[in-house]
Enzyme design. Structure first.
Site, PDB file in Angstrom:
ATOM      1  CG  ASP A 100      41.158  34.856  48.529  1.00  0.00           C
ATOM      2  OD1 ASP A 100      40.804  35.996  48.872  1.00  0.00           O
ATOM      3  OD2 ASP A 100      41.588  34.579  47.394  1.00  0.00           O
ATOM      4  CG  ASP A 202      37.915  39.259  47.283  1.00  0.00           C
ATOM      5  OD1 ASP A 202      38.644  38.953  46.333  1.00  0.00           O
ATOM      6  OD2 ASP A 202      36.707  39.527  47.168  1.00  0.00           O
ATOM      7  CD  GLU A 244      41.327  42.040  44.642  1.00  0.00           C
ATOM      8  OE1 GLU A 244      41.303  41.820  43.430  1.00  0.00           O
ATOM      9  OE2 GLU A 244      40.376  41.770  45.395  1.00  0.00           O
ATOM     10  CG  HIS A 318      41.894  34.616  40.944  1.00  0.00           C
ATOM     11  ND1 HIS A 318      42.695  35.402  41.755  1.00  0.00           N
ATOM     12  CD2 HIS A 318      40.619  34.950  41.245  1.00  0.00           C
ATOM     13  CE1 HIS A 318      41.929  36.165  42.504  1.00  0.00           C
ATOM     14  NE2 HIS A 318      40.670  35.909  42.227  1.00  0.00           N
ATOM     15  CG  ASP A 319      40.448  38.378  39.671  1.00  0.00           C
ATOM     16  OD1 ASP A 319      39.616  37.464  39.551  1.00  0.00           O
ATOM     17  OD2 ASP A 319      40.656  38.981  40.747  1.00  0.00           O
TER      18      ASP A 319
HETATM   19  C1  GLC Z   1      38.277  40.018  43.798  1.00  0.00           C
HETATM   20  C2  GLC Z   1      38.610  38.614  43.359  1.00  0.00           C
HETATM   21  C3  GLC Z   1      37.749  38.254  42.188  1.00  0.00           C
HETATM   22  C4  GLC Z   1      36.318  38.316  42.631  1.00  0.00           C
HETATM   23  C5  GLC Z   1      35.976  39.673  43.237  1.00  0.00           C
HETATM   24  C6  GLC Z   1      34.691  39.597  43.995  1.00  0.00           C
HETATM   25  O1  GLC Z   1      38.617  40.960  42.859  1.00  0.00           O
HETATM   26  O2  GLC Z   1      39.960  38.511  43.094  1.00  0.00           O
HETATM   27  O3  GLC Z   1      38.046  36.995  41.662  1.00  0.00           O
HETATM   28  O4  GLC Z   1      35.474  38.076  41.533  1.00  0.00           O
HETATM   29  O5  GLC Z   1      36.940  40.101  44.160  1.00  0.00           O
HETATM   30  O6  GLC Z   1      34.857  38.818  45.146  1.00  0.00           O
END
Ligand code: GLC
Ligand code: CA
Length: 547
Positions: A100, A202, A244, A318-319
């Site tokens: 990640d 990310d 993402e 995980h979010d």
């Molecule tokens: C992404 C991750 C999340 C995190 C955010 C800041 O959205 O998936 O878990 O809190 O970025 O890094």
């Protein structure tokens, strides 16, 4: 049309949230040796890739999405030697590891930021985004952080504000600085040298920003940076790179993942998720699931990337809340609806992602008090919303439905205390339903959700029509059912599902009719579709037939 074939086209990705997966030493925190101990389980499931949420040194304000050292493993997760062993052991089982890559920001405890804030003349100052106070004093502008509160924090010692789109302990990196970019690429190449299979990136859409112009996402230089990263790091190797992006559209997905763009393998987008959020209150005030709107989104993406680009397919991460609780029925029809969701998703075109525990139908957690939550976003939002007058019980209801801790409770391995996740005290309480919902019970049950996932993951590896077949949807306005076909050469896969807890009698569109083999079903096998079909609650099946 000839489509390039990559290994990740027919692979299934499994996401591990290391903190919650398996604790090998009883400190209550999942770790890398714990993951190694479960690789046989993952191999049996059939997955080809593990997306590992961050394992780097971090103060863990955002559970590792706040990195203090990109090239060292957090001691609670293990050592670099453990990591190398994980890569080797996974590879021996045909599984690649995705790291990640959190490079939109660092932790404020990263040595770059520590140095940067020490003086305006620090050589790392420009690695971050600093601005003078507004002319009359106060913050440079009103941009808000995703985790609540302003996105600017004053650094008293040097008299300037730094920018953070998430928590104040997550200062944004300044991608306009070429030295910063070179450091990131150096670090990426160091990890690539250790034999990883790629990166999950990310919030990649947020690396390029121009906060003075109010641009916080998809800045004008975004694709220039990604193309440079491609050139300097993973270009020329067949890796899986997935970015993402909460702002991606099918149009921009083609920029990220188009075959001649030299950017990423695919984007991980959230339109189907956000479609289910409240217009004003977002995820904290859940709306009932709207299948017709959902299908519209799926169609936009499936049709939008038909000639080029590649989709990521997922229900959860995980979010997000647990898939079966959010989109299915986690009570009476938990098993049926979890299998239905898997069937619908895994037979679409794209690379499927399974979030740990989804394959056994883990559910949202019924926490009743804010003290049980650990997630920084939930805790911040709780404070802000309750201060703003939202009743406590309403907030908890929202957090129960959509809070990030739903997916972060310990993986349920067995009926042992804490679901067999740890012999110590877990950092977050286990979902009390571990006594019935767990891996051990699923392994011995032929009709388990786990068995259903295994079947779907295998089918994707065996049948090119599932990987490359042309998508066509039916019944777009039907309020309860979803139906589509995939066609390649002389093969057709027809998928039909009932998304509701009521039986449905369906008039089958002509192009869906025909008979063949039942590939998968969560009820009786169905081999033939005629003029009418009666579907049980949450029934779903797929038929493979000749064209
Ligand atoms: C992404 C991750 C999340 C995190 C955010 C800041 O959205 O998936 O878990 O809190 O970025 O890094
Ligand atoms: Ca541990």
């Amino acid at each position: 049309m000839s489509e390039p074939q990559h290994w990740w086209h027919n692979a299934t990705v499994y996401q591990i949230y290391p903190r919650s997966f398996s604790d090998s030493n009883g400190d209550g925190i999942g770790d890398i040796p714990g993951i190694i101990g479960k690789l046989d389980y993952l191999q049996q499931l059939g997955i080809g890739v593990i997306w590992l949420s961050p394992i780097f040194v971090s103060p863990m304000d955002d559970n590792g999405y706040d990195i203090a050292d990109y090239q060292a493993i957090a001691p609670e997760f293990g050592t670099l030697a453990d990591f190398d062993r994980l890569v080797a052991e996974a590879k021996a089982r045909g599984i690649g590891i995705l790291l990640d890559l959190v490079v939109k920001h660092t932790s404020d405890e990263h040595r770059w930021f520590v140095d940067a804030r020490s003086s305006r003349t620090s050589r790392y100052r420009d690695f971050y985004v600093w601005r003078d106070p507004a002319p009359g004093g106060g913050r440079p502008n009103g941009i808000q952080s995703t985790f609540g509160g302003p996105a600017w924090t004053l650094d008293e010692a040097t008299g300037q504000y730094y920018f953070h789109q998430f928590a104040r302990k997550q200062p944004d990196l300044n991608w306009a600085n070429p030295e910063l970019r070179a450091e990131i690429y150096r670090m990426m190449n160091w990890w690539l040298g250790r034999g990883i299979a790629g990166f999950r990136m990310d919030v990649i859409n947020l690396i390029a920003k121009e906060p003075d112009r109010g641009i916080t996402a998809d800045g004008p230089r975004l694709h220039e940076y990604i193309q440079e990263m491609h050139r300097e790091t993973f270009g020329g190797r067949d890796l899986l790179t997935v970015g993402e992006s909460w702002t991606a559209t099918p149009e921009t997905a083609l920029l990220y993942s188009g075959r001649d763009r030299h950017e990423l393998s695919m984007v991980f987008q959230f339109e189907h998720v956000m479609q289910q959020w409240h217009e004003i209150w977002g995820k904290w005030q859940p709306k009932p699931f709207d299948l017709v709107a959902f299908k519209r989104v799926v169609n936009r993406w499936q049709y939008g990337l038909v000639e080029d680009g590649w989709n990521s397919l997922f229900w959860g991460n995980h979010d997000l809340p647990r898939a079966v609780s959010k989109y299915g029925n986690d009570k009476r029809f938990r098993v049926e609806s979890a299998k239905m969701l898997a069937t619908v998703l895994h037979l679409l075109k794209g690379t499927p992602y399974v979030y740990q525990g989804e394959e056994i139908g883990m559910t949202n957690v019924p926490f009743t008090s804010i003290d049980q939550y650990r997630d920084i976003e939930t805790l911040n939002m709780h404070r802000l919303h309750v201060e703003a007058g939202l009743p406590e019980a309403d907030f908890i209801r929202g957090a129960n439905a959509n809070g990030r801790d739903n997916s972060r409770t310990p993986m349920q391995w067995s009926a042992a205390p804490h679901g067999g996740f740890t012999i110590g005290t877990p950092w977050i309480e286990a979902n009390p339903n571990f006594s019935t919902i767990n891996v051990e019970a699923s392994l011995t049950d032929e009709a388990s959700i786990l068995g259903h996932y295994r079947k779907l993951i295998t089918l994707r590896k065996e049948l090119p029509v599932i990987v490359h077949g042309r998508y066509r949807s039916f019944l777009d306005d039907h309020p309860a059912c979803i139906a589509y076909t995939r066609t390649l050469g002389d093969q057709v896969v027809a998928v039909v599902a009932n998304f509701s807890a009521e039986p449905v009698t369906l008039e089958v569109p002509e192009a869906l009719q025909g008979s063949g083999d039942c590939l998968v079903s969560n009820d009786q096998p169905v081999r033939s579709l005629g003029g009418m079909v009666r579907l049980a609650p949450f029934e779903a099946f797929a038929i493979l037939r000749a064209r």
